[in-house]
Design a protein around this motif. Structure first.
Motif, mmCIF file in Angstrom:
data_model
loop_
_atom_site.group_PDB
_atom_site.id
_atom_site.type_symbol
_atom_site.label_atom_id
_atom_site.label_comp_id
_atom_site.label_asym_id
_atom_site.label_seq_id
_atom_site.Cartn_x
_atom_site.Cartn_y
_atom_site.Cartn_z
ATOM 1 N N GLU A 190 0.832 -1.193 0.000
ATOM 2 C CA GLU A 190 0.000 0.000 0.000
ATOM 3 C C GLU A 190 0.873 1.252 0.000
ATOM 4 O O GLU A 190 1.932 1.284 0.621
ATOM 5 N N THR A 191 0.418 2.307 -0.653
ATOM 6 C CA THR A 191 1.097 3.595 -0.560
ATOM 7 C C THR A 191 0.717 4.249 0.768
ATOM 8 O O THR A 191 -0.259 3.872 1.420
ATOM 9 N N ARG A 192 1.493 5.258 1.126
ATOM 10 C CA ARG A 192 1.197 5.992 2.357
ATOM 11 C C ARG A 192 -0.204 6.605 2.291
ATOM 12 O O ARG A 192 -0.945 6.594 3.277
ATOM 13 N N GLU A 193 -0.567 7.135 1.134
ATOM 14 C CA GLU A 193 -1.889 7.752 0.991
ATOM 15 C C GLU A 193 -2.996 6.713 1.198
ATOM 16 O O GLU A 193 -4.003 6.990 1.859
ATOM 17 N N GLN A 194 -2.802 5.511 0.663
ATOM 18 C CA GLN A 194 -3.805 4.460 0.871
ATOM 19 C C GLN A 194 -3.935 4.115 2.350
ATOM 20 O O GLN A 194 -5.023 3.872 2.861
ATOM 21 N N ARG A 195 -2.798 4.093 3.049
ATOM 22 C CA ARG A 195 -2.837 3.751 4.479
ATOM 23 C C ARG A 195 -3.607 4.799 5.273
ATOM 24 O O ARG A 195 -4.386 4.476 6.170
ATOM 25 N N ILE A 196 -3.395 6.073 4.948
ATOM 26 C CA ILE A 196 -4.100 7.135 5.669
ATOM 27 C C ILE A 196 -5.583 7.123 5.294
ATOM 28 O O ILE A 196 -6.456 7.355 6.143
ATOM 29 N N THR A 197 -5.871 6.811 4.049
ATOM 30 C CA THR A 197 -7.272 6.684 3.633
ATOM 31 C C THR A 197 -7.961 5.581 4.425
ATOM 32 O O THR A 197 -9.116 5.719 4.856
ATOM 33 N N GLN A 198 -7.264 4.464 4.648
ATOM 34 C CA GLN A 198 -7.839 3.386 5.458
ATOM 35 C C GLN A 198 -8.142 3.869 6.875
ATOM 36 O O GLN A 198 -9.146 3.491 7.479
ATOM 37 N N TYR A 199 -7.265 4.715 7.399
ATOM 38 C CA TYR A 199 -7.511 5.272 8.741
ATOM 39 C C TYR A 199 -8.812 6.060 8.744
ATOM 40 O O TYR A 199 -9.640 5.928 9.659
ATOM 41 N N HIS A 200 -9.027 6.844 7.705
ATOM 42 C CA HIS A 200 -10.229 7.670 7.664
ATOM 43 C C HIS A 200 -11.492 6.883 7.346
ATOM 44 O O HIS A 200 -12.599 7.433 7.428
ATOM 45 N N GLU A 201 -11.349 5.616 6.992
ATOM 46 C CA GLU A 201 -12.535 4.761 6.861
ATOM 47 C C GLU A 201 -13.110 4.403 8.229
ATOM 48 O O GLU A 201 -14.265 3.977 8.331
ATOM 49 N N GLU A 202 -12.277 4.528 9.274
ATOM 50 C CA GLU A 202 -12.763 4.223 10.616
ATOM 51 C C GLU A 202 -13.596 5.399 11.135
ATOM 52 O O GLU A 202 -13.388 6.541 10.731
ATOM 53 N N PRO A 203 -14.548 5.130 12.056
ATOM 54 C CA PRO A 203 -15.435 6.208 12.509
ATOM 55 C C PRO A 203 -14.709 7.259 13.354
ATOM 56 O O PRO A 203 -13.815 6.929 14.135
ATOM 57 N N ASN A 204 -15.114 8.516 13.181
ATOM 58 C CA ASN A 204 -14.684 9.616 14.054
ATOM 59 C C ASN A 204 -13.184 9.829 14.121
ATOM 60 O O ASN A 204 -12.641 10.179 15.165
ATOM 61 N N THR A 205 -12.491 9.596 13.009
ATOM 62 C CA THR A 205 -11.060 9.841 13.017
ATOM 63 C C THR A 205 -10.779 11.314 12.747
ATOM 64 O O THR A 205 -11.461 11.941 11.936
ATOM 65 N N PRO A 206 -9.780 11.882 13.408
ATOM 66 C CA PRO A 206 -9.469 13.301 13.246
ATOM 67 C C PRO A 206 -8.692 13.557 11.961
ATOM 68 O O PRO A 206 -8.281 12.629 11.263
ATOM 69 N N SER A 207 -8.463 14.817 11.677
ATOM 70 C CA SER A 207 -7.619 15.203 10.544
ATOM 71 C C SER A 207 -6.217 14.643 10.721
ATOM 72 O O SER A 207 -5.746 14.442 11.846
#
Lengths: 228, 228
Positions: free
Chosen positions: B172-189
């Motif tokens: 995965e690219t770094r951007e994909q990894r951060i996108t996965q984080y934002h798939e979780e509920p209520n994640t901050p910027s």
């Protein structure tokens, strides 16, 4: 009971489709006696879409796929499984979901006691080891432990990258990260796999063995003895 | 009380020495009123050697350094600190040690209530945020939680890398990894920082804002409001 494991580093190789690079291994591994494979899509957010991807590929190889999230009782689904495939994605999300659904112990029992064939890809390979401590993934959710299913007595670092000698990026290299892991007490061997070169590299383990490189097809069964 | 933070992505830039690239910022940040800085070397295995490295650099800038691991009571050391610097290394090891030594709450209190200046580098920057969920490090040890000191109401991804368009590595690219984080509920910027280009990139946050790029010196104070 002999454990039957197919632990794949990546689900996709550059320039080819999903699981194309290992489809002959998949057919050889599940063989003629398995008709249905239980697929665990927990590592990705969209479980239905992921299961469709796996289903299409496995159908082309002659296997039906059941998504574990489609079952009313995931533990019961594991109990009845003829074969198990855990796909890649985020390792933390995967491990947390395995614990949330109470299937860690049942999968271990089925594979180690009943000889059910287990295939993992990337994150699905990480969770087959002692722990997820050598995953490359981001800790996007907090699992109850880093201890994994424990089908093998070592750790794996999938899609390893050698340091790029031209890099000006000063983040730690993969090798430095694994070395940091081995600074901790009683850490097991880490088997790393590379995508670009057909090469397997074994890093030093807690007993002080140095790292070594092995060609594809090498006998690594010494890693399977629990008292390395 | 105004919080005073200097959050550095990397301790070293390619081709220069430890903290050389930000030494003017360090002097300007701690200023004339701080004589001694409490250094937290928990992220690396060899705490003494790490403290020596930090001590030598800070002495060249006119500051004395005390290693928190040298203190009989680390909590008391935080209570007395005029300034705090948490160095980089492995973020999981760092966060676990912060909790093991009961200093998370005390550091938060000193910075947010007493206005003590806090400098972090890499892992020391990660632990200053809401959580370590966007670290790049390997989970080599299991901390009691991923919740961090919480000096800012967002997450940071240090030394971000844009995808390499020539890469044949299928992780995965770094951007994909951060996108996965934002798939979780209520994640901050997630605020990401790059080493190679002087550029700061802000990814989409849970309120659905798209990612945006900012030049150095831009006013990002909108990130500091807790109700983003």
């Amino acid at each position: 009971m002999k454990r039957r494991l197919l632990l794949v580093s990546n689900s996709t190789l550059h320039g080819s489709g999903y699981l194309d690079h290992c489809q002959q291994h998949i057919s050889g591994f599940f063989g003629k006696n398995v008709a249905r494979v239980l697929f665990v899509p927990y590592a990705l957010h969209d479980r239905d879409a992921y299961t469709t991807t796996a289903r299409n590929k496995f159908r082309s190889l002659g296997y039906e796929v059941d998504g574990i999230h489609e079952a009313a009782d995931p533990v019961e689904a594991v109990r009845k499984a003829e074969g198990i495939f855990i796909g890649g994605g985020n390792t933390f999300r995967l491990l947390k979901s395995l614990y949330d659904n109470n299937v860690v112990t049942e999968i271990r029992k089925r594979v180690l006691e009943d000889g059910v064939p287990y295939m993992g890809s990337s994150a699905g390979t990480n969770v087959a080891t002692i722990s997820i401590s050598t995953t490359n993934d981001m800790p996007i959710v907090f699992p109850p432990t880093f201890d994994a299913i424990g089908l093998v007595p070592f750790n794996i670092n999938p899609h390893y990258l050698d340091p790029d000698p031209n890099s000006r990026h000063m983040g730690e290299t993969r090798e430095q990260r694994i070395t940091q892991y081995h600074e901790e007490p009683n850490t097991p061997s880490v088997l790393v796999s590379q995508n670009r070169r057909p090469l397997t590299v074994l890093f030093g383990c807690f007993s002080g063995k140095p790292s070594a490189e092995f060609d594809p097809g090498s006998d690594l069964s010494f890693l399977l003895t629990d008292a390395q």
